[in-house]
Scaffold this active site. Sequence first.
Site: not given
Ligand code: C2E
Ligand code: CA
Ligand code: CA
Length: 532
Positions: A484, A365, A397, A427, A310
Amino acid sequence: MSSNRTPPVVTPASVLVSFAAMLALMGITSTSWEFAIRDQVLPQLGMSLGTGFDDASRWRFILTAVAFAALSQIGPALMLFRAMRRLDQARIAVIKAREEADSLARYDPQSGLPSRRMLRDHMRKRLAVSTGTSGYALLLIEIDRFKATTDLHGLQMGDKLLLEIANRMKRLLPPEAIASRVSGEEFAVFLPRPGKLEALGKMAQQMISHLSVHYQLEGIDARLGATIGIAVTPDNGTDEGDVMRAAEAALYRAKHKPGSYRFFEPAMDEELKRSRRLQRDLNGAITGNAIVPHYQPLVRLADGEVVGFEVLARWNHPTQGFIAPDVFISIAEDSALIGQLTESVLKQACLDAAKWPDHLKIAMNLSPIQLKDIGLPEQIMRTLKTCNFPPRRLEIEITETALVDDDKTANGILTRLRGMGIEIALDDFGTGYSSLQNLRMFPVTKLKIDKSFVRSMNRDANAKKLISGILALSRSLGIATTAEGIEEPAEADHLASIDCDFGQGYFYAKPMIADDVPRFLKGNARTLSAAQ
Ligand code: C2E
Ligand code: CA
Ligand code: CA
């Protein structure tokens, strides 16, 4: 209206009058010459007067002279008339253009409402003479989904909507209020402040309800909404600039929850300033490729093999350090930078992933608002082509919120993406609407069970049941499932035992930079071969 005020100077009548005046002048001059001047002047010049000049021949001479003069003047007079006519038309055109520009500056041509400039003039005058605590109120109204609606149905429809919005607004306002269109989708209402602020809140709520009723124009059913920021004088400022800024800050906060209204509070000012600074920095970061993709592995639960990554955007701000994606993504959405951000991150990700084994996919995403942008599939395709990256290796996603606002547009976009061979994952499943309808209607190829269920699975029997339910549902629809947020080996084991297809979480790896991916893949291969 304007031509009445600027009549042409050169007309056929005015030319005839000038011509007649010229002839009269010729007549008077030649008559004076024949009957008064000639007898005085010629002898003094030593010239003979001759004989036989009776009155009849004098009149004949006068008439002939005037007639020849008249004939000789027709050509030049016509040319002069045409030249002056052209000059005159040019003068009128300049005056008209000036009047139109002035009217445009004062009135918005689409809605017919006063412009921002006129509103500010009006506010300045009223606030200059405002005394005591009675004061004024400014409501800044943003029309939700307006841009997406005009993108979809065209500018002409947008103009009709603006007129309808202005009419609905005017119907609700007291006579002493002035409503204005201040920018594309923003309106403002300035009015004497009612005795109680609750009355103002009530008015804002009524305005939201009125502007949110379906717009049925020419067979098109448009759903718009409104969000309002309110500032009052003298509490939030005493000049028009301060009051406008306060209403903007209140609107910025209200927009966290579209369809709501907020009164200005001093802390909002700081929030807006911080957000504007970040927005400026974010713009620079996107163009400078400083928003960097990190990669978190997606693993097949049956055998632990990595099937893809991802893509998660990261921003290491030069002075503020790492800023959470939730924060900068929402700033990018608010400031229309999200398209550029996606393009930049996707491009970097494609170039990175092109160096990995060909069977590994990347999952990108998308923000809900991007599913209103009908140009999105082409934009993604262009990026893939630039990087020479096959669409079958890309997964998109999306969350369910992306599907509820304008389901027809979203469906069109997703169908086109699917047609290009791109996979679609839903997602955070389980946190939103989780509607079966969405799964049937949209071309979804995968479900991602939200990490909150996985995290609470071992404590909460309901979460466990829900996960089993989602798995049964997706299986019956032929859709693959990813869980996830897997942090513990036991969670991975349990999910594998109930036939969940894929997993993702800190148990496998945290999101990593591109340079760390090859080492991770090597380690994973070793783990796999050790397990076999
Ligand atoms: P998401 O799509 O639900 O991404 C998964 C989030 O869960 C990611 O947070 C990831 O670091 C975190 N995660 C993964 N494994 C675990 C785990 O085992 N435990 C826990 N507690 N968390 C875990 P992140 O990287 O902070 O991203 C947050 C949100 O920001 C993402 O949620 C996504 O919606 C958004 N995002 C990140 N990159 C992009 C992007 O390039 N474009 C867009 N539109 N949204 C993005
Ligand atoms: Ca995602
Ligand atoms: Ca997610």
